[in-house]
Motif scaffolding. Structure first.
Motif, PDB file in Angstrom:
ATOM      1  N   GLU A 163      11.948   4.024   4.045  1.00 17.31           N
ATOM      2  CA  GLU A 163      11.464   5.207   4.640  1.00 17.31           C
ATOM      3  C   GLU A 163       9.888   5.142   3.751  1.00 17.31           C
ATOM      4  N   VAL A 164       9.597   4.271   2.603  1.00 14.85           N
ATOM      5  CA  VAL A 164       8.458   4.319   1.684  1.00 14.85           C
ATOM      6  C   VAL A 164       7.525   3.201   2.094  1.00 14.85           C
ATOM      7  N   LEU A 165       6.155   3.635   1.923  1.00 13.71           N
ATOM      8  CA  LEU A 165       5.156   2.725   1.864  1.00 13.71           C
ATOM      9  C   LEU A 165       4.531   2.628   0.556  1.00 13.71           C
ATOM     10  N   TYR A 166       4.284   1.591   0.080  1.00 11.20           N
ATOM     11  CA  TYR A 166       3.906   1.531  -1.515  1.00 11.20           C
ATOM     12  C   TYR A 166       2.544   0.964  -1.227  1.00 11.20           C
ATOM     13  N   VAL A 167       1.407   1.435  -1.783  1.00 16.18           N
ATOM     14  CA  VAL A 167       0.113   1.002  -1.711  1.00 16.18           C
ATOM     15  C   VAL A 167      -0.365   0.903  -3.035  1.00 16.18           C
ATOM     16  N   ASP A 168      -0.684  -0.415  -3.461  1.00 13.43           N
ATOM     17  CA  ASP A 168      -1.418  -0.897  -4.646  1.00 13.43           C
ATOM     18  C   ASP A 168      -2.562  -1.933  -4.349  1.00 13.43           C
ATOM     19  N   ASP A 169      -3.699  -1.984  -5.218  1.00 19.30           N
ATOM     20  CA  ASP A 169      -4.364  -3.073  -5.030  1.00 19.30           C
ATOM     21  C   ASP A 169      -3.856  -4.404  -5.805  1.00 19.30           C
ATOM     22  N   ARG A 170      -2.770  -4.487  -6.326  1.00 15.99           N
ATOM     23  CA  ARG A 170      -2.367  -5.511  -7.055  1.00 15.99           C
ATOM     24  C   ARG A 170      -1.074  -6.068  -6.267  1.00 15.99           C
ATOM     25  N   ALA A 171      -1.270  -7.594  -5.944  1.00 14.05           N
ATOM     26  CA  ALA A 171      -0.458  -8.015  -4.855  1.00 14.05           C
ATOM     27  C   ALA A 171       0.943  -8.329  -5.529  1.00 14.05           C
ATOM     28  N   LEU A 172       1.035  -8.542  -6.901  1.00 11.00           N
ATOM     29  CA  LEU A 172       2.378  -8.906  -7.695  1.00 11.00           C
ATOM     30  C   LEU A 172       3.157  -7.517  -7.836  1.00 11.00           C
ATOM     31  N   PHE A 173       2.457  -6.192  -7.741  1.00 12.52           N
ATOM     32  CA  PHE A 173       3.213  -4.950  -7.962  1.00 12.52           C
ATOM     33  C   PHE A 173       3.678  -4.691  -6.621  1.00 12.52           C
ATOM     34  N   VAL A 174       3.013  -5.008  -5.474  1.00 14.78           N
ATOM     35  CA  VAL A 174       3.514  -4.689  -4.235  1.00 14.78           C
ATOM     36  C   VAL A 174       4.750  -5.692  -4.021  1.00 14.78           C
ATOM     37  N   SER A 175       4.431  -6.869  -4.365  1.00 14.77           N
ATOM     38  CA  SER A 175       5.737  -7.919  -4.098  1.00 14.77           C
ATOM     39  C   SER A 175       7.032  -7.465  -4.836  1.00 14.77           C
ATOM     40  N   VAL A 176       6.702  -6.703  -5.972  1.00 16.78           N
ATOM     41  CA  VAL A 176       8.009  -6.224  -6.698  1.00 16.78           C
ATOM     42  C   VAL A 176       8.572  -5.236  -5.893  1.00 16.78           C
ATOM     43  N   ALA A 177       7.931  -4.209  -5.496  1.00 13.01           N
ATOM     44  CA  ALA A 177       8.390  -3.309  -4.636  1.00 13.01           C
ATOM     45  C   ALA A 177       9.203  -3.651  -3.465  1.00 13.01           C
ATOM     46  N   GLU A 178       8.531  -4.518  -2.842  1.00 10.30           N
ATOM     47  CA  GLU A 178       8.953  -5.097  -1.703  1.00 10.30           C
ATOM     48  C   GLU A 178      10.335  -5.697  -1.759  1.00 10.30           C
ATOM     49  N   GLY A 179      10.715  -6.525  -3.060  1.00  9.97           N
ATOM     50  CA  GLY A 179      11.909  -6.935  -3.540  1.00  9.97           C
ATOM     51  C   GLY A 179      12.967  -5.808  -3.567  1.00  9.97           C
ATOM     52  N   LEU A 180      12.681  -4.579  -3.471  1.00  3.51           N
ATOM     53  CA  LEU A 180      13.526  -3.350  -3.478  1.00  3.51           C
ATOM     54  C   LEU A 180      13.792  -2.795  -2.015  1.00  3.51           C
ATOM     55  N   GLY A 181      13.223  -3.676  -1.161  1.00  3.04           N
ATOM     56  CA  GLY A 181      13.077  -3.160   0.332  1.00  3.04           C
ATOM     57  C   GLY A 181      12.121  -2.181   0.550  1.00  3.04           C
ATOM     58  N   ILE A 182      11.487  -1.729  -0.131  1.00  2.49           N
ATOM     59  CA  ILE A 182       9.969  -0.661   0.093  1.00  2.49           C
ATOM     60  C   ILE A 182       8.854  -1.683   0.912  1.00  2.49           C
ATOM     61  N   ASN A 183       8.599  -0.840   1.678  1.00  2.92           N
ATOM     62  CA  ASN A 183       7.408  -1.385   2.512  1.00  2.92           C
ATOM     63  C   ASN A 183       6.202  -1.498   1.469  1.00  2.92           C
ATOM     64  N   GLY A 184       5.601  -2.629   1.803  1.00  2.00           N
ATOM     65  CA  GLY A 184       4.356  -2.874   0.813  1.00  2.00           C
ATOM     66  C   GLY A 184       3.013  -2.907   1.426  1.00  2.00           C
ATOM     67  N   LEU A 185       1.936  -2.454   0.796  1.00  2.00           N
ATOM     68  CA  LEU A 185       0.912  -2.763   1.398  1.00  2.00           C
ATOM     69  C   LEU A 185      -0.331  -2.954   0.220  1.00  2.00           C
ATOM     70  N   GLN A 186      -1.000  -4.251   0.213  1.00  2.00           N
ATOM     71  CA  GLN A 186      -1.887  -4.123  -0.819  1.00  2.00           C
ATOM     72  C   GLN A 186      -3.308  -3.758  -0.345  1.00  2.00           C
ATOM     73  N   HIS A 187      -3.922  -2.696  -1.139  1.00  2.00           N
ATOM     74  CA  HIS A 187      -4.863  -2.102  -0.661  1.00  2.00           C
ATOM     75  C   HIS A 187      -6.313  -2.925  -0.861  1.00  2.00           C
ATOM     76  N   GLN A 188      -7.063  -3.155  -0.085  1.00  2.00           N
ATOM     77  CA  GLN A 188      -8.287  -3.811  -0.246  1.00  2.00           C
ATOM     78  C   GLN A 188      -9.707  -3.073   0.313  1.00  2.00           C
ATOM     79  N   THR A 189      -9.471  -2.637   1.503  1.00  2.00           N
ATOM     80  CA  THR A 189     -10.683  -1.766   1.723  1.00  2.00           C
ATOM     81  C   THR A 189     -10.000  -0.373   2.195  1.00  2.00           C
ATOM     82  N   TYR A 190     -10.715   0.536   2.556  1.00  2.00           N
ATOM     83  CA  TYR A 190     -10.231   1.713   3.138  1.00  2.00           C
ATOM     84  C   TYR A 190     -10.024   1.618   4.607  1.00  2.00           C
TER      85      TYR A 190
END
Length: 203
Positions: A163-190
């Protein structure tokens, strides 16, 4: 069937606001206060994780990194400089406020930051007006990339990872969240982040 996103997990630095006390800010501090940048950076890297985990105060951090010897400037002058490094990303703040009010989303911050800087940034830029939960490293005593900070965020928000989208500018942290089944998005531009959210039905 597409899983509906009910919750946003957001980083602060690089997403909602500029980074608070990063390499560039330390470079500016070294220039403004005539500090040895290499020494400041080394002492910072040996100390900052402990500060971010809430195990040191800002004064203790500064004792170890700047005021370990007499200085020609005051501690308050240096703190004011640190706080002044933060500027907001108004479009991102407005986007999150709009999505929360329009879709009834839960909004949680999951970030690494020391207590004094974190509280200053939250209050000064009104993050507490639209964020429901702050799972900040200084409050929970562990920090990204430790997956437990995301597990705690899921427990506090009472949501399932999908149910969650996690937004972070750092790819590593997005990847860790995705490893738990969280949807991830690396923020680069608005623009790119807004388009990604629209693709998830959050227009």
């Amino acid at each position: 069937m597409e899983q509906k996103i009910t919750t946003l997990f957001l980083d602060i630095g690089g997403v909602l606001l500029t980074n608070g006390w990063d390499r560039n800010a330390r470079r500016r501090a070294a220039a403004d206060f005539a500090l040895d940048l290499a020494e400041l950076d080394e002492r910072h890297h040996l100390t900052f994780d402990t500060y971010e985990e809430g195990k040191l105060t800002l004064d203790e951090y500064l004792d170890r990194t700047v005021f370990y010897e007499p200085r020609s400037f005051s501690r308050d002058d240096f703190k004011h400089f640190m706080y002044a490094q933060t500027t907001p990303y108004p479009e991102m703040l407005e986007l999150v406020r709009y999505l929360k009010s329009t879709y009834g989303l839960k909004v949680a911050v999951v970030n690494n930051e020391g207590r004094e800087l974190n509280e200053y940034r939250i209050k000064t830029f009104g993050l507490d007006k639209f964020v429901d939960f702050f799972i900040s490293s200084c409050f929970v005593h562990f920090r990204k990339p430790d997956a437990d900070i995301f597990r705690m965020a899921l427990d506090i928000a009472l949501v399932q990872p999908q149910e969650v989208l996690y937004v972070d500018d750092r790819a590593l942290f997005v990847s860790v969240a995705e490893g738990l089944g969280i949807n991830g998005l690396q923020h680069q531009t608005y623009e790119a982040t807004r388009a990604h959210l629209a693709g998830l039905g959050l227009k």
